[in-house]
Design a protein around this motif. Structure first.
Motif, PDB file in Angstrom:
ATOM      1  N   SER A 163      50.132  82.021 107.571  1.00  0.00           N
ATOM      2  CA  SER A 163      51.177  82.921 107.061  1.00  0.00           C
ATOM      3  C   SER A 163      50.715  83.501 105.732  1.00  0.00           C
ATOM      4  O   SER A 163      49.723  83.047 105.144  1.00  0.00           O
ATOM      5  CB  SER A 163      52.489  82.152 106.848  1.00  0.00           C
ATOM      6  N   GLY A 164      51.489  84.481 105.254  1.00  0.00           N
ATOM      7  CA  GLY A 164      51.177  85.088 103.975  1.00  0.00           C
ATOM      8  C   GLY A 164      51.315  84.100 102.834  1.00  0.00           C
ATOM      9  O   GLY A 164      50.462  84.020 101.938  1.00  0.00           O
ATOM     10  N   THR A 165      52.388  83.346 102.868  1.00  0.00           N
ATOM     11  CA  THR A 165      52.618  82.424 101.759  1.00  0.00           C
ATOM     12  C   THR A 165      51.525  81.363 101.697  1.00  0.00           C
ATOM     13  O   THR A 165      51.079  80.972 100.620  1.00  0.00           O
ATOM     14  CB  THR A 165      54.041  81.822 101.829  1.00  0.00           C
ATOM     15  N   PHE A 214      56.360  89.857  95.056  1.00  0.00           N
ATOM     16  CA  PHE A 214      56.754  88.990  96.179  1.00  0.00           C
ATOM     17  C   PHE A 214      55.490  88.487  96.844  1.00  0.00           C
ATOM     18  O   PHE A 214      54.690  89.265  97.355  1.00  0.00           O
ATOM     19  CB  PHE A 214      57.616  89.745  97.200  1.00  0.00           C
ATOM     20  N   HIS A 215      55.328  87.150  96.828  1.00  0.00           N
ATOM     21  CA  HIS A 215      54.124  86.577  97.432  1.00  0.00           C
ATOM     22  C   HIS A 215      54.455  85.504  98.468  1.00  0.00           C
ATOM     23  O   HIS A 215      53.566  84.799  98.915  1.00  0.00           O
ATOM     24  CB  HIS A 215      53.233  85.969  96.342  1.00  0.00           C
ATOM     25  N   GLY A 216      55.745  85.368  98.818  1.00  0.00           N
ATOM     26  CA  GLY A 216      56.118  84.346  99.785  1.00  0.00           C
ATOM     27  C   GLY A 216      57.121  83.383  99.169  1.00  0.00           C
ATOM     28  O   GLY A 216      57.442  83.487  97.976  1.00  0.00           O
ATOM     29  N   GLU A 276      50.064  92.475  93.778  1.00  0.00           N
ATOM     30  CA  GLU A 276      50.010  93.333  94.972  1.00  0.00           C
ATOM     31  C   GLU A 276      49.584  94.726  94.484  1.00  0.00           C
ATOM     32  O   GLU A 276      50.191  95.249  93.555  1.00  0.00           O
ATOM     33  CB  GLU A 276      51.397  93.480  95.609  1.00  0.00           C
ATOM     34  N   ASP A 335      46.941  90.302  96.534  1.00  0.00           N
ATOM     35  CA  ASP A 335      47.775  90.023  97.707  1.00  0.00           C
ATOM     36  C   ASP A 335      47.858  91.288  98.560  1.00  0.00           C
ATOM     37  O   ASP A 335      48.575  92.228  98.230  1.00  0.00           O
ATOM     38  CB  ASP A 335      49.166  89.579  97.229  1.00  0.00           C
ATOM     39  N   VAL A 346      48.726  91.126 101.765  1.00  0.00           N
ATOM     40  CA  VAL A 346      49.445  90.654 102.952  1.00  0.00           C
ATOM     41  C   VAL A 346      50.188  91.817 103.623  1.00  0.00           C
ATOM     42  O   VAL A 346      50.184  91.960 104.842  1.00  0.00           O
ATOM     43  CB  VAL A 346      50.415  89.517 102.556  1.00  0.00           C
ATOM     44  N   GLN A 347      50.804  92.675 102.816  1.00  0.00           N
ATOM     45  CA  GLN A 347      51.550  93.803 103.378  1.00  0.00           C
ATOM     46  C   GLN A 347      50.717  95.092 103.371  1.00  0.00           C
ATOM     47  O   GLN A 347      50.849  95.933 104.247  1.00  0.00           O
ATOM     48  CB  GLN A 347      52.827  94.017 102.563  1.00  0.00           C
ATOM     49  N   SER A 379      47.536  88.710 105.871  1.00  0.00           N
ATOM     50  CA  SER A 379      48.337  88.030 106.896  1.00  0.00           C
ATOM     51  C   SER A 379      49.012  89.116 107.727  1.00  0.00           C
ATOM     52  O   SER A 379      48.364  90.102 108.064  1.00  0.00           O
ATOM     53  CB  SER A 379      49.357  87.089 106.240  1.00  0.00           C
ATOM     54  N   LYS A 380      50.300  88.992 107.984  1.00  0.00           N
ATOM     55  CA  LYS A 380      51.108  89.994 108.715  1.00  0.00           C
ATOM     56  C   LYS A 380      50.355  90.655 109.868  1.00  0.00           C
ATOM     57  O   LYS A 380      50.204  90.052 110.905  1.00  0.00           O
ATOM     58  CB  LYS A 380      51.650  91.037 107.735  1.00  0.00           C
TER      59      LYS A 380
END
Ligand SMILES: Cc1ncc(COP(=O)(O)O)c(C=O)c1O
Length: 470
Positions: free
Chosen positions: A123-125, A151-153, A204, A236, A238-239, A265-266
């Motif tokens: 997962s991202g977190t 926001f990182h999880g 991010e 990060d 992730v998004q 992730s994602k």
């Protein structure tokens, strides 16, 4: 008898909300009902969802940016099918899984130079948790720095780097060593790093909450500061990664930016199987796994699963084979032009922030007296309400799923699949135009719906004691 999954789905249709309410999360069901998201989905394909009445919806929410390749992508399904049909064993434990090694090689090819080693999680977190531990191990320092609105999880480590107090409320104490600085403010970052005890600056490149884009000068300046003071730069993605912004990584829009750690992730596994990846330099990795005794000192039982690795390998191929980064840039520009063209015509509409297909539509205070009164009324009831006034009719009247960009911001966010086409962009633009026309009629039916929503919000706040009566 084999379990009948389709039977369960059909039998529970319509009752799923009661069941979920009873055994999982009743408050979330209340939110879904209030916002009109309590629909029965029966099918998903590409960028579309269908409900039980056969109505087709355009999904620009994509489970917060998971479906970069749409739903049921044939190439990703095919890869998964091959794993399911194969005898090849995964998760032997004491093993070096070949699909994981191959995926690591493929990811490294797409990284900035020097990032040659991968840790896989689910997962991202978890990707962020690994980055925090790796940075502490490598530097021997305790602290991390994060940005306001970050926001990182939501596990304890990444929650400690969350730039929004409402997420942290009730879960204290956080990791004691993370400090918050403002985006694009190099002076405060420099002051923190100069203390010499910071393991990682975590950021991010484009913040998920609000789609705030870090300036090139800020990122390059932050890199210089991190190098000067011996802090690792943890990016990060992730998004923003996996082509979302029109490059493989959003950081790759900035020449000479070379973070020490990248988290993905994602969309990495195409929306089917959870996966996370923390990609770094060999020396950083080796500082964690430094003796045979510590060869798996940071690990996860379900890491490197064959399904996740196969889906991710297929996702990387789809990204390249379908030229999706180029498409993200072309289609993103079409969104931007269409929204900017509307700005002079609608007082509430203030602009667009966009890179590739990560898009924020911004609203704000209008000029004329009557609309100003309407704006003040909804913001007084609830600072989240105006953005809902856009999201709701987009869903109800135009069958498009979108999201509010973050807490208390009059901004909506679009994260469409990268393989939508021009007609999908135009579907959204026509819908936004219609929503704007209706909101610029005050008083009018659109405002009645809002008032009703606002009174729900006020009641909830009163119950939580956040607003005192009167
Ligand atoms: C930028 C960013 N980092 C980390 C995460 C956490 O990912 P996950 O929900 O998979 O733990 C998210 C999730 O939305 C995110 O947007």
């Amino acid at each position: 008898m084999p379990i009948d999954i389709n039977g369960i789905i059909n039998e529970t249709r319509g009752r799923n909300f009661e069941l979920f309410e009873e055994h999982i999360n009743p408050v979330f069901v209340k939110v879904l009902r209030t916002l009109g998201f309590n629909r029965s989905w029966v099918r998903g394909e590409g960028p579309y969802l269908w409900d039980e009445t056969g109505t087709r919806y355009l999904d620009f929410l994509t489970n917060w940016g998971v479906f970069n390749f749409g739903r049921r992508h044939p190439a990703i399904r095919n890869a998964l099918q091959q794993v399911l049909d194969s005898d090849f064993p995964g998760w032997v434990g004491f093993d070096a899984p070949p699909l994981a090694a191959t995926l690591a090689r493929e990811l490294v090819k797409r990284m900035p130079p020097g990032l040659d080693t991968v840790y896989f999680s689910n997962s991202g977190t978890e990707a962020i948790e690994a980055a925090i531990k790796f940075a502490r191990a490598y530097t021997g320092r305790p602290r991390t720095i994060h940005l306001a609105k970050a926001f990182h999880g939501l596990t304890m480590g990444s929650l400690s780097l969350n730039g929004e107090a409402s997420f942290r409320r009730g879960f204290d104490p956080m990791l004691p060593d993370s400090s918050e600085v403002k985006l694009n403010d190099l002076a405060s970052l420099g002051a923190q790093l100069a203390k010499g005890d910071v393991a990682a600056f975590v950021f991010e490149p484009i913040q998920g909450k609000g789609v705030n884009i870090a300036s090139d000068e800020y990122l390059l300046g932050a890199q210089d500061l991190c190098r000067k003071y011996g802090t690792l730069m943890v990016c990060d993605e992730v998004q923003t990664g996996m082509g979302r912004t029109g490059r493989f990584l959003a950081t790759q829009w900035v020449d000479n930016l070379r973070p020490d750690i990248i988290c993905l992730s994602k969309a990495l596994s195409g929306g089917y199987i959870p996966v996370g990846a923390t990609i770094t330099r060999r020396a950083v990795y080796d500082s964690v796994y430094d003796t045979m005794h510590r060869a798996i000192v940071h690990a996860s039982t379900f890491g490197m699963g064959n399904m996740a690795m196969a889906a991710a390998l297929a996702s990387l191929s789809v990204l390249d084979d379908e030229n999706l980064m180029e498409r993200a840039n072309e289609l993103g520009a079409r969104f931007r032009r269409g929204i900017e063209e509307m700005v002079p015509r609608f007082e509430f509409l203030k602009g667009v922030r966009q890179r590739g297909l990560m898009i924020a539509v911004e609203f704000g205070q209008p000029e004329s007296m009557s609309l100003r009164a309407a704006w003040a009324m909804v913001n007084k009831m609830d600072e989240n309400l105006f953005a809902q006034a856009i999201v709701l009719p987009l869903l109800d009247d135009h069958h498009i799923l979108t999201q509010v960009a973050g807490h208390a911001m009059p901004i909506i966010k679009l994260l469409p699949p990268l393989n939508i086409d021009e007609s999908d962009v135009d579907w959204f633009l026509a819908a936004l135009e219609d929503v704007m026309v209706n909101l610029h009629r005050f008083p009018g039916p659109a405002w009645e719906v809002l008032k009703k929503l606002g009174s729900h919000a006020l009641t909830a706040k009163r119950r939580e004691g956040r607003v005192t009566a009167g």
